[in-house]
Design an enzyme around this catalytic site. Structure first.
Site, PDB file in Angstrom:
ATOM      1  N   THR A 377       0.837  -1.116   0.000  1.00 49.21           N
ATOM      2  CA  THR A 377       0.000   0.000   0.000  1.00 49.21           C
ATOM      3  C   THR A 377       0.896   1.195   0.000  1.00 49.21           C
ATOM      4  O   THR A 377       0.934   1.851   0.890  1.00 49.21           O
ATOM      5  CB  THR A 377      -1.029  -0.088   1.056  1.00 49.21           C
ATOM      6  OG1 THR A 377      -1.336  -1.022   1.884  1.00 49.21           O
ATOM      7  CG2 THR A 377      -2.024   0.889   0.853  1.00 49.21           C
ATOM      8  N   GLN A 416      -3.840 -10.595  -1.370  1.00 49.71           N
ATOM      9  CA  GLN A 416      -5.013  -9.930  -0.802  1.00 49.71           C
ATOM     10  C   GLN A 416      -6.057 -10.892  -0.268  1.00 49.71           C
ATOM     11  O   GLN A 416      -6.977 -10.462   0.448  1.00 49.71           O
ATOM     12  CB  GLN A 416      -5.666  -9.015  -1.849  1.00 49.71           C
ATOM     13  CG  GLN A 416      -4.796  -7.876  -2.301  1.00 49.71           C
ATOM     14  CD  GLN A 416      -4.514  -6.844  -1.233  1.00 49.71           C
ATOM     15  OE1 GLN A 416      -4.950  -6.987  -0.094  1.00 49.71           O
ATOM     16  NE2 GLN A 416      -3.797  -5.802  -1.575  1.00 49.71           N
ATOM     17  N   ASP A 419      -6.847 -10.542   3.264  1.00 47.16           N
ATOM     18  CA  ASP A 419      -7.690  -9.461   3.769  1.00 47.16           C
ATOM     19  C   ASP A 419      -9.129  -9.900   4.000  1.00 47.16           C
ATOM     20  O   ASP A 419      -9.915  -9.148   4.585  1.00 47.16           O
ATOM     21  CB  ASP A 419      -7.664  -8.269   2.804  1.00 47.16           C
ATOM     22  CG  ASP A 419      -6.467  -7.363   3.056  1.00 47.16           C
ATOM     23  OD1 ASP A 419      -5.696  -7.656   3.980  1.00 47.16           O
ATOM     24  OD2 ASP A 419      -6.300  -6.380   2.321  1.00 47.16           O
ATOM     25  N   SER A 448     -10.832  -3.514   2.678  1.00 47.18           N
ATOM     26  CA  SER A 448      -9.552  -2.821   2.612  1.00 47.18           C
ATOM     27  C   SER A 448      -9.571  -1.603   3.510  1.00 47.18           C
ATOM     28  O   SER A 448     -10.627  -1.000   3.742  1.00 47.18           O
ATOM     29  CB  SER A 448      -9.260  -2.383   1.169  1.00 47.18           C
ATOM     30  OG  SER A 448      -8.135  -1.525   1.110  1.00 47.18           O
ATOM     31  N   SER A 449      -8.390  -1.213   3.987  1.00 38.78           N
ATOM     32  CA  SER A 449      -8.259   0.020   4.758  1.00 38.78           C
ATOM     33  C   SER A 449      -7.819   1.195   3.892  1.00 38.78           C
ATOM     34  O   SER A 449      -7.663   2.307   4.397  1.00 38.78           O
ATOM     35  CB  SER A 449      -7.234  -0.174   5.889  1.00 38.78           C
ATOM     36  OG  SER A 449      -7.667  -1.149   6.807  1.00 38.78           O
TER      37      SER A 449
END
Length: 563
Positions: A377, A416, A419, A448-449
């Site tokens: 990220t 991912q 997640d 997601s953040s």
């Protein structure tokens, strides 16, 4: 608790390569000489790629994509076309789009795919063939260039192609990432051939890393666009490797992938409009929610201790809601009123100035069963005077994603799938827990953040920002906004101020070591369980002052490179 602390130290604290300490140190954050555009990234080579296309007549759209592609070369442990992204774009005509390039679970995925003999095998969602979702970044970049780019696609790709072909000297942080992951990287031939030497040793700092296969992939994308990736040779190469290594991804998954155009999530804070990303991003939702909870407090008039305390309490309440309510809205009922002012006020009323709350649980927003979000990220900030403002947060998740480079492509595949809530209530790599709303399902997008954000005043953009660092992304963005709006700090100072982070579980308040002993002791006296960390996070932002654009890249990163 220990797992999260270690991961904050290893992942969030070093979530990108070096950046400048102030806006004046311009390698990472630059304003064009004529003042018509500004760029902020976590890597000077990516910023230079963006400036190169601006100099060739490109706009902020071209520059943002050029930076993202370059990051896939020089910052491949964080991001690349094997991952996903969220892009928030204010176009020159005043419209705003939220482009969802989040990865999706393959069609052969299942809820309990990581449970073996009744036990959750966590490594399967983090490493190897089962860890990856279908990448979405290429679809977003292609859309951006087709809709609003000023240059030909080949011109935008060329800086990244040149970086991959000629190579770049890896820095200390990149070398440390290689060393830390050497044993796992060595398990995959395609990865070892690129990132390790002939003796399976990690490349040292200063080694010139050339990536010929990645250059070839970029050239094909420059010529053919996203079709090459989703319907052409890349999809076939990915399927071939996945089948041979027990993976579930197939060509049909790539062909079925679609970028989604989400409704931008709009909220208000003290006369500003805050525009963020809705689900499957939890970032925009909880940035808005935390600001709603804090708005009844006159933060500028509170003491430093009180301000940090109520901010921590608001974070705790929001992350409790995140764990219960948030997921892909195509599969889970996510209540819209979680971001309503009225619901925020009910949470504000739970905060006491003289003590930390204990036994915090999720709340229930009004009409939680019927008023729902539509089914549906590293960070780059770029803006130009034509009115294009771009916020792109992109990632392959943890270091080098799944650790898999598809042979012949040079592309690092994401991990991912971690997640998702592999099992409801079981923490992921960042210590976050989730419920059934974020369980695995075919075609589903994991929570997601990522929090790309735009700030508007009277309908005009005045800031674009976002961050890297797992769940701390949300709290970094919130604190940058509080420091600029409430405390009236210049952008560089707003990003430099000591940070806190609370994500409900584990029940601990993370405080940077730069904070004063008085603040730490005061928070502890109010009942917070304190965990002191070194400098963490990576925020990129562009704002405006009386002279024009101000571009700032994460101030802490230079300090990290010195150690």
């Amino acid at each position: 608790m220990r797992q999260f602390t270690q991961l904050v130290a290893a992942v969030c604290l070093l979530c990108s390569v070096a950046a400048t300490a102030t806006a004046e140190m311009t390698g990472y954050a630059q304003v064009a000489d004529d003042g018509r555009a500004a760029v902020a990234t976590v890597q000077p080579r990516a910023t230079e790629a963006a400036m190169e296309v601006l100099a060739a007549g490109g706009n902020a759209i071209d520059a943002a994509v050029a930076a993202a592609l370059a990051l896939g070369v020089v910052d491949g442990h964080n991001s690349g076309i094997g991952g996903g992204c969220f892009a928030l774009v204010h176009w020159a005509d005043g419209t705003i789009e939220a482009l969802d390039g989040r990865e999706t679970a393959p069609m052969l995925a299942s809820r309990d795919m990581y449970v073996v003999d009744g036990k959750l095998q966590r490594d399967l969602s983090r490493t190897g063939a089962l860890a990856s979702g279908i990448p979405g970044s290429v679809a977003v970049y292609d859309y951006l260039l087709q809709k609003g780019g000023a240059l030909k696609r080949q011109q935008v790709y060329q800086p990244a192609i040149s970086l991959a072909e000629k190579g770049f000297a890896i820095d200390q942080i990149y070398a440390e990432r290689l060393a830390r992951n050497r044993e796992v990287l060595a398990r995959f031939d395609g990865t070892a051939q690129v990132l390790l030497d002939e003796n399976a040793k990690p490349w040292p700092a200063g080694h010139v890393l050339q990536q010929d296969d990645l250059a070839k992939t970029y050239k094909q994308l420059a010529q053919h666009g996203a079709k090459y990736f989703y319907q052409g040779e890349f999809a076939a190469q990915a399927e071939h490797w996945m089948k041979a290594n027990g993976g579930l991804i197939r060509k049909e998954d790539f062909a079925a992938y679609q970028m989604h155009q989400r409704a931008p999530l709009r909220s208000g804070y003290r006369g500003y409009e805050v525009v963020g990303f809705g689900p499957p991003s939890s970032g925009g939702v909880h940035v808005a929610q935390i600001l709603n909870v804090l708005e009844p407090f006159e933060l500028a008039k509170l003491s430093t201790l009180e301000r940090y305390h109520v901010t921590a309490e608001a974070m705790k309440l929001a992350f409790a809601d995140r764990a219960y309510w948030l997921g892909d809205p195509a599969f889970a009922d996510v209540p819209k009123n979680i971001v309503s002012k009225a619901y925020g006020r009910t949470l504000s009323d739970k905060i006491a100035l003289d003590k930390a709350a204990v036994s915090v649980e999720h709340g229930t927003p009004p009409q939680a069963e019927v008023n729902l979000f539509d089914k549906h990220t590293t960070h780059i900030s770029v803006a130009d005077k034509a009115g294009n403002w771009v916020a792109i947060t992109t990632t392959v998740n943890t270091d080098f994603g799944s650790k898999v480079i598809i042979p012949g492509t040079g592309v690092v595949m994401n991990n991912q799938m971690d997640d998702f809530a592999s099992q409801p209530g079981v923490p992921n790599a960042y210590g976050l827990v989730g419920s059934e709303a974020n369980s695995i399902a075919p075609g589903k997008r994991p929570l997601s953040s990522m929090s790309p954000t735009l700030l508007l005043k009277d309908g005009t953009p005045v800031m674009t920002l976002g961050a890297a660092g797992g769940p701390t992304i949300i709290t970094q963005v919130v604190q940058a906004l509080l420091n600029t709006i409430d405390l009236k700090l210049p952008l560089a100072e707003a990003l430099s101020a000591s940070r806190i982070h609370h994500q409900w579980r584990p029940d601990a308040l993370y405080l940077e070591a730069t904070a004063t002993p008085e603040l730490r002791e005061g928070l502890q006296a109010l009942g917070h369980t304190m965990k002191v960390l070194g400098p963490y996070g990576s925020t990129q932002a562009i704002g405006l002052d009386e002279k024009g654009f101000v571009a700032v890249s994460e101030p802490r990163l230079e300090q990290r490179n010195r150690h």
